[in-house]
Write a protein that holds these residues in place. Structure first.
Motif, short mmCIF file in Angstrom:
data_model
loop_
_atom_site.label_atom_id
_atom_site.label_comp_id
_atom_site.label_asym_id
_atom_site.label_seq_id
_atom_site.Cartn_x
_atom_site.Cartn_y
_atom_site.Cartn_z
N GLY A 77 -48.25 14.34 23.17
CA GLY A 77 -48.95 15.58 22.89
C GLY A 77 -49.44 16.37 24.08
N THR A 78 -49.09 15.96 25.27
CA THR A 78 -49.48 16.72 26.45
C THR A 78 -48.65 18.00 26.52
N THR A 79 -49.32 19.12 26.69
CA THR A 79 -48.63 20.41 26.70
C THR A 79 -48.69 21.07 28.07
N THR A 80 -47.67 21.87 28.33
CA THR A 80 -47.59 22.68 29.54
C THR A 80 -47.15 24.07 29.13
N TYR A 81 -47.81 25.08 29.67
CA TYR A 81 -47.47 26.47 29.35
C TYR A 81 -47.25 27.28 30.63
N ALA A 82 -46.36 28.24 30.54
CA ALA A 82 -46.25 29.21 31.61
C ALA A 82 -47.53 30.05 31.61
N ASP A 83 -47.97 30.46 32.79
CA ASP A 83 -49.20 31.24 32.88
C ASP A 83 -49.12 32.51 32.04
N SER A 84 -47.95 33.10 31.96
CA SER A 84 -47.79 34.38 31.28
C SER A 84 -47.96 34.28 29.77
N VAL A 85 -47.93 33.06 29.21
CA VAL A 85 -48.03 32.92 27.75
C VAL A 85 -49.29 32.17 27.32
N LYS A 86 -50.06 31.68 28.27
CA LYS A 86 -51.27 30.94 27.93
C LYS A 86 -52.22 31.82 27.10
N GLY A 87 -52.72 31.23 26.02
CA GLY A 87 -53.63 31.96 25.15
C GLY A 87 -52.92 32.76 24.07
N ARG A 88 -51.60 32.89 24.18
CA ARG A 88 -50.84 33.66 23.19
C ARG A 88 -49.85 32.79 22.43
N PHE A 89 -49.27 31.82 23.12
CA PHE A 89 -48.27 30.95 22.52
C PHE A 89 -48.86 29.55 22.32
N THR A 90 -48.41 28.90 21.25
CA THR A 90 -48.83 27.52 20.98
C THR A 90 -47.60 26.70 20.62
N ILE A 91 -47.45 25.56 21.29
CA ILE A 91 -46.35 24.66 20.99
C ILE A 91 -46.89 23.46 20.24
N SER A 92 -46.13 23.02 19.25
CA SER A 92 -46.52 21.85 18.48
C SER A 92 -45.27 21.04 18.16
N ARG A 93 -45.48 19.78 17.82
CA ARG A 93 -44.35 18.88 17.65
C ARG A 93 -44.60 17.97 16.45
N ASP A 94 -43.53 17.71 15.72
CA ASP A 94 -43.56 16.76 14.62
C ASP A 94 -42.66 15.60 15.02
N ASN A 95 -43.24 14.52 15.50
CA ASN A 95 -42.44 13.40 15.99
C ASN A 95 -41.61 12.77 14.88
N ALA A 96 -42.14 12.73 13.68
CA ALA A 96 -41.41 12.12 12.57
C ALA A 96 -40.15 12.90 12.22
N LYS A 97 -40.20 14.21 12.44
CA LYS A 97 -39.05 15.06 12.11
C LYS A 97 -38.26 15.45 13.34
N ASN A 98 -38.67 14.95 14.50
CA ASN A 98 -37.98 15.29 15.75
C ASN A 98 -37.83 16.80 15.91
N SER A 99 -38.92 17.49 15.68
CA SER A 99 -38.87 18.95 15.73
C SER A 99 -40.01 19.49 16.57
N VAL A 100 -39.83 20.72 17.01
CA VAL A 100 -40.85 21.40 17.81
C VAL A 100 -40.93 22.85 17.34
N VAL A 101 -42.14 23.38 17.35
CA VAL A 101 -42.38 24.76 16.92
C VAL A 101 -43.12 25.51 18.01
N LEU A 102 -42.70 26.73 18.24
CA LEU A 102 -43.40 27.60 19.19
C LEU A 102 -43.93 28.80 18.42
N GLN A 103 -45.24 28.86 18.27
CA GLN A 103 -45.88 30.00 17.62
C GLN A 103 -46.22 31.03 18.69
#
Length: 125
Positions: free
Chosen positions: A55-81
């Motif tokens: 669950g450790t996240t890294t963001y580009a400075d230009s998207v911090k505060g606007r984009f959110t990444i999340s992951r579902d390990n059981a489904k091997n999927s990732v979402v970028l809001q």
């Protein structure tokens, strides 16, 4: 092999939102990290955001505060809001997965770094 299926790109107005999804399938084994990169015309492919298996996240400075990444390990999927989108966010967005799987009984493993085909995100001003 690992296959990645991306969805969610499109055209949105300045200040709007989009949600990108990516699902991994195939010989996945153990995924270390999943993330999103983007490439605008004439520019290099750059990291947008990534998330590790713990669950450790890294963001580009230009998207911090606007984009959110999340992951579902059981489904091997990732979402970028992506919220508060700007014209400078316009690019092709690529899903990326890094992991490894065991190839024999001795425990030897193969490490992989796979990319999706990309999905276009266009933000109009």
């Amino acid at each position: 092999q690992v296959q990645l299926v991306e969805s969610g790109g499109g055209l949105v107005q300045f200040g709007g939102s989009l949600r990108l999804s990516c699902a991994a399938s195939g010989r996945i084994g153990s995924i270390n990290s999943m993330g999103w990169y983007r490439q605008a015309p004439g520019k290099e492919r750059d990291l947008v955001a990534r998330i590790t298996s713990v669950g450790t996240t890294t963001y580009a400075d230009s998207v911090k505060g606007r984009f959110t990444i999340s992951r579902d390990n059981a489904k091997n999927s990732v979402v970028l809001q992506m919220n508060s989108l700007k014209p400078e966010d316009t690019a092709v967005y690529y899903c990326n997965v890094v992991g490894r799987y065991v190839v024999n009984v001795e425990g030897a493993y193969f490490e992989y770094n796979e990319w999706g085909q990309g999905t276009q995100v266009t933000v109009s001003s």
